[in-house]
Design an enzyme around this catalytic site. Sequence first.
Site, mmCIF file in Angstrom:
data_model
loop_
_atom_site.group_PDB
_atom_site.id
_atom_site.type_symbol
_atom_site.label_atom_id
_atom_site.label_comp_id
_atom_site.label_asym_id
_atom_site.label_seq_id
_atom_site.Cartn_x
_atom_site.Cartn_y
_atom_site.Cartn_z
ATOM 1 N N HIS A 29 0.823 -1.218 0.000
ATOM 2 C CA HIS A 29 0.000 0.000 0.000
ATOM 3 C C HIS A 29 0.852 1.262 0.000
ATOM 4 C CE1 HIS A 29 -4.024 -1.716 0.323
ATOM 5 N NE2 HIS A 29 -3.479 -2.668 1.064
ATOM 6 N N SER A 36 -2.762 -10.717 -7.576
ATOM 7 C CA SER A 36 -2.906 -9.874 -8.760
ATOM 8 C C SER A 36 -3.547 -10.571 -9.960
ATOM 9 C CB SER A 36 -1.505 -9.355 -9.099
ATOM 10 O OG SER A 36 -1.527 -8.374 -10.026
ATOM 11 N N ASP A 89 1.429 -3.910 -9.768
ATOM 12 C CA ASP A 89 1.055 -5.206 -10.340
ATOM 13 C C ASP A 89 1.332 -5.246 -11.835
ATOM 14 O OD1 ASP A 89 0.110 -5.191 -7.792
ATOM 15 O OD2 ASP A 89 -2.007 -5.223 -8.303
ATOM 16 N N LYS A 117 -11.232 -6.463 -4.107
ATOM 17 C CA LYS A 117 -11.071 -5.056 -3.744
ATOM 18 C C LYS A 117 -11.948 -4.131 -4.590
ATOM 19 C CE LYS A 117 -6.740 -4.042 -6.310
ATOM 20 N NZ LYS A 117 -6.616 -5.274 -7.084
HETATM 21 C C1 GLA Z 1 -3.252 -3.906 -5.019
HETATM 22 C C2 GLA Z 1 -2.973 -2.742 -5.962
HETATM 23 C C3 GLA Z 1 -1.495 -2.400 -5.938
HETATM 24 C C4 GLA Z 1 -1.008 -2.169 -4.506
HETATM 25 C C5 GLA Z 1 -1.415 -3.325 -3.606
HETATM 26 C C6 GLA Z 1 -1.090 -3.071 -2.158
HETATM 27 O O1 GLA Z 1 -2.652 -5.059 -5.493
HETATM 28 O O2 GLA Z 1 -3.355 -3.071 -7.264
HETATM 29 O O3 GLA Z 1 -1.247 -1.287 -6.749
HETATM 30 O O4 GLA Z 1 -1.469 -0.938 -4.038
HETATM 31 O O5 GLA Z 1 -2.801 -3.607 -3.708
HETATM 32 O O6 GLA Z 1 0.275 -2.973 -1.975
#
Ligand code: GLA
Length: 466
Positions: free
Chosen positions: A53, A150, A195, A239
């Site tokens: 984050h 991801s 990601d 998310k």
């Molecule tokens: C998700 C978002 C990333 C990053 C992570 C947390 O994967 O896509 O860009 O912010 O959360 O580190």
Amino acid sequence: MADKVPVVGFPTVQTDQGFERLKKLAEKFKEKFGCEPNFYGRAPGRVNLIGEHIDYCGYSVLPMAIEQDVVIAVATTESQDVLLSNVKSELYSDFVFPVNNVNINKDSPQWQDYFQCGFLGMTEHLKLSSPVRGMKCMVDGTVPPSSGLSSSSALVCCAALVTMYANGKSLPKNELADMCAKCERYIGTQGGGMDQAISFMAHKGTAKLIDFNPLKATDVYLPDGISFVISNSCVEKNKAASSEFNTRVVECRIATQILAKQKGLQWASFQHLGDVQKALNLSLPQAVKLVKEILHKEPYTRSEICQILDMKEEDFVSNVLSSRTAQVQSFKLFQRATHVFSEAGRVLSFKHICDEADPQASQKLGKLMNESHTSCRDMYECSCTDLDNLVSVCLEAGALGSRLTGAGWGGCAVSMVPTNHVMDFLVKVKKNYYDKNSTKAAMVGKSLFATQPGTGAQIYLPNIAS
Ligand code: GLA
């Protein structure tokens, strides 16, 4: 010369991605569409070793690509439609959309919406006007969904990649990564760029330090004798279907503006905590200290924030909050900013320890990972009970360090384990986490595995030998 996504032959031997798997995908494609695919795109998922984050605050992160990926078999067509089909048709229904009428469902995103993000991002980026090539696509994803590895970005990146190739274009990897980070936000989540960057820029055998603005990936060689093990808590967190992620992004932005204002900067133009630190010329520990001096631990209310920033509440709602965060009433600015600055420091320490080939390296890296988890849990509040329990089980099973990875609130933990101890570790984690619950026990096969830094995105052509 700009670094482009490699276009390689169809593997003739078993590779990470699996000759058999591509052959099966080709068969499925033929069954569905009655013709052969012209080419295949592949984009991997990732595991973030440290730096959670903080990418959307402007800070460097340290992920590696994993073997699990999204592969799309494609035949270009003369029609003006994109036909999508998924190998797992029982979970993901077929979908068709016209090339000039992409319609992304932000309220309840489905798999095809991620594909459309990549497709639309690419057509806009290349300013492809009619006729954009139609495509028949068969998608095969192996990244577990909503698990912090991801899966969504792998699909967005792969969709953008195949759209690019189908239209006869070729872009540098960093441009692709930047573009995909932006177009994934069409789904409504304000993610950073980690990601997409690692999915395109990964190289087999090394983790990468990813810097932003400008985007850059630097090899990080991990110490010998350690392995990384991924374990899925089996708590799914989508998310894009919840508000927590965007709430954190907003909290960081408000903290940025309050810190900037209190230090006499032109606060309204500051969006990222990293920019305030730079403008004030502070070290990361000094930035943590500044947070202690300026922000208070009690959550901020909307009216307090509006008072500090001299803003009307309706402007706050329309300019600062988004549709997904419009309901949020209180904001933990001290905790979020403390996490971001301290986590950014841990990433730099991690990289430094790897570069120095420190004899105590693995112990020190493990400690940083543990500190990262504690900060994610207590300050950023992006863990959950099962995930915390899993991290404890991993540490008891002999991990030198263990932490949640990815967005959190569920999903996976990543653990650093001495290589000669991995088998024993896997047995203990299975027994003490998965076997305690029948649903989790049934999922252990795909939920607990050691991983190596994998390769980045590729295009495969069926007609040339690799
Ligand atoms: C998700 C978002 C990333 C990053 C992570 C947390 O994967 O896509 O860009 O912010 O959360 O580190």
